[in-house]
Scaffold this motif. Sequence first.
Motif, short mmCIF file in Angstrom:
data_model
loop_
_atom_site.label_atom_id
_atom_site.label_comp_id
_atom_site.label_asym_id
_atom_site.label_seq_id
_atom_site.Cartn_x
_atom_site.Cartn_y
_atom_site.Cartn_z
N ASP A 1 0.84 -1.20 0.00
CA ASP A 1 0.00 0.00 0.00
C ASP A 1 0.87 1.26 0.00
N ARG A 2 1.97 1.20 0.76
CA ARG A 2 2.86 2.36 0.86
C ARG A 2 3.50 2.65 -0.50
N PRO B 1 -7.63 -1.53 -5.79
CA PRO B 1 -7.13 -2.49 -6.77
C PRO B 1 -7.58 -2.09 -8.17
N ARG B 2 -6.71 -2.32 -9.15
CA ARG B 2 -7.11 -2.07 -10.53
C ARG B 2 -6.36 -3.01 -11.46
N GLN C 1 4.93 -0.08 -12.45
CA GLN C 1 4.28 0.05 -11.15
C GLN C 1 3.45 -1.17 -10.76
N ALA C 2 3.35 -2.15 -11.63
CA ALA C 2 2.46 -3.29 -11.37
C ALA C 2 2.97 -4.16 -10.22
N ASP C 3 2.02 -4.68 -9.45
CA ASP C 3 2.35 -5.68 -8.43
C ASP C 3 2.43 -7.07 -9.05
N THR C 4 1.55 -7.33 -10.02
CA THR C 4 1.49 -8.62 -10.68
C THR C 4 1.27 -8.40 -12.17
N LEU D 1 -8.81 -9.30 -7.52
CA LEU D 1 -7.37 -9.15 -7.43
C LEU D 1 -7.02 -8.02 -6.47
N THR D 2 -5.78 -8.03 -5.98
CA THR D 2 -5.31 -6.96 -5.10
C THR D 2 -4.20 -6.19 -5.80
#
Length: 253
Positions: free
Chosen positions: A146-147, A183-184, A208-211, A242-243
């Motif tokens: 989140d940070r 989430p997006r 910037q993607a997490d996944t 998704l998160t």
Amino acid sequence: MHSLPLFLRLQGRPIILLGDGDAAVAKRRLLERAGAAVVGEAENATLAIVAIDDAGGAQAAVARLRARGILVNAVDRPSLCDFTLPAIVDRDPVLVAIGTGGASAGLAKALRQRIEAFLPANLGALAERLHAARPRIRTRFPDAADRRRAIDAALDPGGLLDPLAHHDADIDQWLAAAKEQPPRTIHIRLRSADPDDLTIREARALAQADTVHLIGDIPPAIRHHVRADAAQIEGLPPTEPLTGQTVILEAAV
């Protein structure tokens, strides 16, 4: 990628410098600016710069130094270099380094001048304020993911902390207004295997993607735009919610 860029802390460290011409004077100035202790060949060191004009003398010096396990930069002789020195944009503590692997110092200088023109003089102050605010940022966003997403959003073009906005960013104002990023999911369908065909928005989404879910044969040059610690998964994402930020990256037909 022909080299791995590194930023070395040289404060008080001995660095061997050989040579006495203009190139040696310039390298001494750069080393001393970084806080290094410039020493001669007889001293113990882990790095050395050889600025000897004579080709035979330079090659012999490089061989002697390498035999001692010392990493060497030979000025204007890329084939003899274990490391190269980049052109530097200095917005202390922000440093931007431009390297060409020794292929063209002139090109690196030209790029440095272009970059200097649009990086604000107060960019270093923004970095220092962000560093000082780290405890408050951690308190506001205890979860690391989140940070990171909140900071990314603040630093995006038009964000409250946009680093290219040429203004004094207000960290307190940002923290008061900052919210967890929802989430997006972003779907990117490649138009070709050429990374230059990515739009700025697409390249930023990958960075910037997490996944990232990879559909089809994604070229390595495109994969390199994905941040190193993001999860890269072959195939479509699951159907459940998704998160974080997810990118579905589909190969060109």
